[in-house]
Scaffold this motif. Sequence first.
Motif, PDB file in Angstrom:
ATOM      1  N   ALA A 187     -63.727   1.363   2.244  1.00 40.21           N
ATOM      2  CA  ALA A 187     -64.601   2.482   2.587  1.00 40.21           C
ATOM      3  C   ALA A 187     -66.075   2.090   2.489  1.00 40.21           C
ATOM      4  CB  ALA A 187     -64.309   3.656   1.663  1.00 40.21           C
ATOM      5  N   PRO A 188     -66.914   2.604   3.399  1.00 42.43           N
ATOM      6  CA  PRO A 188     -68.350   2.338   3.297  1.00 42.43           C
ATOM      7  C   PRO A 188     -68.952   2.964   2.039  1.00 42.43           C
ATOM      8  CG  PRO A 188     -67.756   3.184   5.470  1.00 42.43           C
ATOM      9  CD  PRO A 188     -66.568   3.381   4.596  1.00 42.43           C
ATOM     10  N   SER A 189     -69.858   2.238   1.406  1.00 44.09           N
ATOM     11  CA  SER A 189     -70.614   2.750   0.269  1.00 44.09           C
ATOM     12  C   SER A 189     -72.031   3.046   0.741  1.00 44.09           C
ATOM     13  CB  SER A 189     -70.638   1.722  -0.865  1.00 44.09           C
ATOM     14  OG  SER A 189     -71.439   2.184  -1.929  1.00 44.09           O
ATOM     15  N   ILE A 190     -72.489   4.268   0.515  1.00 40.10           N
ATOM     16  CA  ILE A 190     -73.811   4.702   0.973  1.00 40.10           C
ATOM     17  C   ILE A 190     -74.707   4.896  -0.247  1.00 40.10           C
ATOM     18  CG2 ILE A 190     -75.079   6.383   2.338  1.00 40.10           C
ATOM     19  CD1 ILE A 190     -72.880   4.846   3.876  1.00 40.10           C
ATOM     20  N   ALA A 191     -75.766   4.121  -0.333  1.00 42.65           N
ATOM     21  CA  ALA A 191     -76.718   4.241  -1.449  1.00 42.65           C
ATOM     22  C   ALA A 191     -77.778   5.280  -1.107  1.00 42.65           C
ATOM     23  CB  ALA A 191     -77.373   2.891  -1.724  1.00 42.65           C
ATOM     24  N   TYR A 192     -78.064   6.170  -2.049  1.00 41.52           N
ATOM     25  CA  TYR A 192     -79.137   7.142  -1.854  1.00 41.52           C
ATOM     26  C   TYR A 192     -80.493   6.451  -1.966  1.00 41.52           C
ATOM     27  CZ  TYR A 192     -75.463  10.610  -2.675  1.00 41.52           C
ATOM     28  OH  TYR A 192     -74.323  11.362  -2.606  1.00 41.52           O
ATOM     29  N   LYS A 193     -81.461   6.982  -1.283  1.00 40.62           N
ATOM     30  CA  LYS A 193     -82.814   6.428  -1.335  1.00 40.62           C
ATOM     31  C   LYS A 193     -83.455   6.645  -2.699  1.00 40.62           C
ATOM     32  CE  LYS A 193     -83.674   7.209   3.629  1.00 40.62           C
ATOM     33  NZ  LYS A 193     -82.441   7.968   3.925  1.00 40.62           N
ATOM     34  N   THR A 194     -83.061   7.749  -3.369  1.00 38.79           N
ATOM     35  CA  THR A 194     -83.626   8.124  -4.656  1.00 38.79           C
ATOM     36  C   THR A 194     -82.507   8.613  -5.562  1.00 38.79           C
ATOM     37  OG1 THR A 194     -85.661   8.834  -3.556  1.00 38.79           O
ATOM     38  CG2 THR A 194     -85.327   9.608  -5.804  1.00 38.79           C
ATOM     39  N   ALA A 250     -66.995   6.836   0.966  1.00 35.49           N
ATOM     40  CA  ALA A 250     -66.142   7.704   1.779  1.00 35.49           C
ATOM     41  C   ALA A 250     -65.270   6.864   2.704  1.00 35.49           C
ATOM     42  CB  ALA A 250     -67.000   8.661   2.605  1.00 35.49           C
ATOM     43  N   TYR A 251     -64.120   7.416   3.098  1.00 36.26           N
ATOM     44  CA  TYR A 251     -63.244   6.717   4.046  1.00 36.26           C
ATOM     45  C   TYR A 251     -62.652   7.723   5.030  1.00 36.26           C
ATOM     46  CZ  TYR A 251     -59.058   8.341   1.519  1.00 36.26           C
ATOM     47  OH  TYR A 251     -58.083   9.107   0.939  1.00 36.26           O
ATOM     48  N   PRO A 252     -62.209   7.268   6.207  1.00 35.16           N
ATOM     49  CA  PRO A 252     -61.623   8.177   7.186  1.00 35.16           C
ATOM     50  C   PRO A 252     -60.193   8.543   6.800  1.00 35.16           C
ATOM     51  CG  PRO A 252     -61.527   5.947   8.007  1.00 35.16           C
ATOM     52  CD  PRO A 252     -62.275   5.886   6.700  1.00 35.16           C
ATOM     53  N   THR A 253     -59.778   9.719   7.192  1.00 44.35           N
ATOM     54  CA  THR A 253     -58.419  10.170   6.893  1.00 44.35           C
ATOM     55  C   THR A 253     -57.473   9.874   8.046  1.00 44.35           C
ATOM     56  OG1 THR A 253     -59.107  12.348   7.662  1.00 44.35           O
ATOM     57  CG2 THR A 253     -59.113  11.962   5.291  1.00 44.35           C
ATOM     58  N   THR A 254     -57.909   9.023   8.952  1.00 42.40           N
ATOM     59  CA  THR A 254     -57.055   8.592  10.054  1.00 42.40           C
ATOM     60  C   THR A 254     -57.259   7.104  10.257  1.00 42.40           C
ATOM     61  OG1 THR A 254     -56.483   8.979  12.383  1.00 42.40           O
ATOM     62  CG2 THR A 254     -58.821   9.008  11.820  1.00 42.40           C
ATOM     63  N   ALA A 303     -70.195  19.871  12.469  1.00 46.39           N
ATOM     64  CA  ALA A 303     -70.060  19.813  11.015  1.00 46.39           C
ATOM     65  C   ALA A 303     -68.665  19.396  10.609  1.00 46.39           C
ATOM     66  CB  ALA A 303     -70.395  21.172  10.406  1.00 46.39           C
ATOM     67  N   SER A 304     -68.573  18.723   9.456  1.00 48.75           N
ATOM     68  CA  SER A 304     -67.292  18.309   8.849  1.00 48.75           C
ATOM     69  C   SER A 304     -66.490  17.411   9.785  1.00 48.75           C
ATOM     70  CB  SER A 304     -66.464  19.540   8.454  1.00 48.75           C
ATOM     71  OG  SER A 304     -67.164  20.338   7.528  1.00 48.75           O
ATOM     72  N   GLN A 314     -66.347   8.118  20.175  1.00 48.26           N
ATOM     73  CA  GLN A 314     -65.429   9.242  20.101  1.00 48.26           C
ATOM     74  C   GLN A 314     -65.668   9.992  18.790  1.00 48.26           C
ATOM     75  OE1 GLN A 314     -61.293   8.492  21.309  1.00 48.26           O
ATOM     76  NE2 GLN A 314     -61.902   6.409  21.878  1.00 48.26           N
ATOM     77  N   ASN A 315     -65.336  11.266  18.798  1.00 42.95           N
ATOM     78  CA  ASN A 315     -65.462  12.087  17.593  1.00 42.95           C
ATOM     79  C   ASN A 315     -64.087  12.425  17.048  1.00 42.95           C
ATOM     80  OD1 ASN A 315     -68.294  12.211  17.792  1.00 42.95           O
ATOM     81  ND2 ASN A 315     -68.192  13.973  19.160  1.00 42.95           N
ATOM     82  N   PHE A 316     -64.005  12.454  15.729  1.00 43.84           N
ATOM     83  CA  PHE A 316     -62.745  12.810  15.082  1.00 43.84           C
ATOM     84  C   PHE A 316     -62.932  14.117  14.333  1.00 43.84           C
ATOM     85  CE2 PHE A 316     -59.496  12.651  11.745  1.00 43.84           C
ATOM     86  CZ  PHE A 316     -58.375  12.437  12.542  1.00 43.84           C
ATOM     87  N   ASN A 317     -62.033  15.063  14.594  1.00 44.30           N
ATOM     88  CA  ASN A 317     -62.178  16.419  14.086  1.00 44.30           C
ATOM     89  C   ASN A 317     -61.732  16.537  12.632  1.00 44.30           C
ATOM     90  OD1 ASN A 317     -62.667  19.148  13.970  1.00 44.30           O
ATOM     91  ND2 ASN A 317     -60.736  19.729  14.937  1.00 44.30           N
ATOM     92  N   GLN A 318     -62.403  15.773  11.773  1.00 44.45           N
ATOM     93  CA  GLN A 318     -62.101  15.817  10.344  1.00 44.45           C
ATOM     94  C   GLN A 318     -63.253  15.170   9.596  1.00 44.45           C
ATOM     95  OE1 GLN A 318     -58.127  14.642   9.565  1.00 44.45           O
ATOM     96  NE2 GLN A 318     -58.177  15.189   7.411  1.00 44.45           N
ATOM     97  N   ALA A 319     -63.557  15.681   8.398  1.00 46.57           N
ATOM     98  CA  ALA A 319     -64.652  15.126   7.600  1.00 46.57           C
ATOM     99  C   ALA A 319     -64.211  13.845   6.916  1.00 46.57           C
ATOM    100  CB  ALA A 319     -65.097  16.147   6.558  1.00 46.57           C
ATOM    101  N   PRO A 320     -65.142  12.935   6.625  1.00 49.52           N
ATOM    102  CA  PRO A 320     -64.805  11.785   5.783  1.00 49.52           C
ATOM    103  C   PRO A 320     -64.288  12.268   4.420  1.00 49.52           C
ATOM    104  CG  PRO A 320     -66.976  11.511   6.773  1.00 49.52           C
ATOM    105  CD  PRO A 320     -66.558  12.918   7.052  1.00 49.52           C
ATOM    106  N   THR A 321     -63.384  11.508   3.852  1.00 49.90           N
ATOM    107  CA  THR A 321     -62.887  11.796   2.506  1.00 49.90           C
ATOM    108  C   THR A 321     -63.739  11.035   1.494  1.00 49.90           C
ATOM    109  OG1 THR A 321     -60.631  12.184   3.240  1.00 49.90           O
ATOM    110  CG2 THR A 321     -60.935  11.592   0.938  1.00 49.90           C
ATOM    111  N   VAL A 322     -64.299  11.742   0.523  1.00 48.50           N
ATOM    112  CA  VAL A 322     -65.174  11.130  -0.479  1.00 48.50           C
ATOM    113  C   VAL A 322     -64.321  10.603  -1.625  1.00 48.50           C
ATOM    114  CG1 VAL A 322     -67.074  11.509  -2.079  1.00 48.50           C
ATOM    115  CG2 VAL A 322     -67.074  12.642   0.158  1.00 48.50           C
TER     116      VAL A 322
END
Length: 370
Positions: A297-304, A351-355, A321-322, A333-341
Amino acid sequence: MSTLRLQAIQHPSAATPAVALNNDGTAAALLSTINGGPLAGFRNAVINGNFDFWQRGTYFTGIGYGADRFINSMAFSGCFMQRQLFAYGQTDVPGNPRYFCRMGVTSVVGASNYAILMHRIEDVCTFAGQTVTVSFYAKADAIRPIAVELTQFFGNGGSPSAEVTAAGVTKVTLGTTWQRVTLTATLPSVSGKVLGTAGDDYLGLYIWFDAGSSYNSRTNSLGQQSGQFDIAQVQVEPGSVATPFEQRPRAVELALCQRYYEKSYNIDTAPGSTTDDGLVGGQTFYTWSTTQYAIPAPSIAYKTIKRATPALTFWNRSGNASQFSYYVNGTWQNFNQAPTVISNGQSSFVAYPTTFSGCMYFHFVSNAEL
């Protein structure tokens, strides 16, 4: 080596000394401003008091944060918050500010009705037991009163002490041209008070525009009214003197805002917009065998670093949204589901995709507001 013995240094045309020397060798200096010196930068406890940052958008009609760190608060009466641009080169409000905040109130009669511009300063101990000065510039569309109040909120969770209200409450009459509003108050001590367990206590600044009779004691009987009110350069500082508005570097002010609210979008792009600018994410899987796969899963670092673990909201590149987007064989393409944290803290989230997806891209907002 020689010693010059004197008690004060004063210009012949001045009414008071610029420097007064005490018997014990200490000195008191009369300074017109310290914005350019080493003490500049953090006198003002208000974040975004110059209204430079509007990460959420520029026009709001509902209850909640609008301009960064400022809340559009109302009950039953209507109120909008809108970013307004100063005329370039104007001199009514010093320092060449870029923006001011316009509050438009539609009053509805009711004892519990109100419209307020609110700012929450983290930590109820801020300036507790001290003298503080509030200052800002303001005008209205007609001669109208407003009220200004400081409060101490001890947080949620557990059994916190009750909120202390009406500290320094002052009613001021505004005209149709810019004027500086100031009030000085001594905040109550927090000795013996009990904090909540949620870590969301604060010193509150309330600028009241409309107030039903239930709030007479908090507003000096402001009363109810409709109208348009403009606010600029909000400052809360220690001491009994309103000093010139503090000009912090924009990069510093933005980082202070992002402690509470951060987005992947460009600064002037509202969340939920259709754009690829600022998308985050990346590769999301590799094959173990013909029947199994793992998802790095990608790791996203906050700026602050955030004030607390933030709430996360997601959008795909199309502004839905989501959802998240992915790119395969040269096509989005868009996937109709939010990333899973998987994990989320004050410095980053994973977060990672649920598909089954080779990549995942999305926009996000992290919200750690008080």
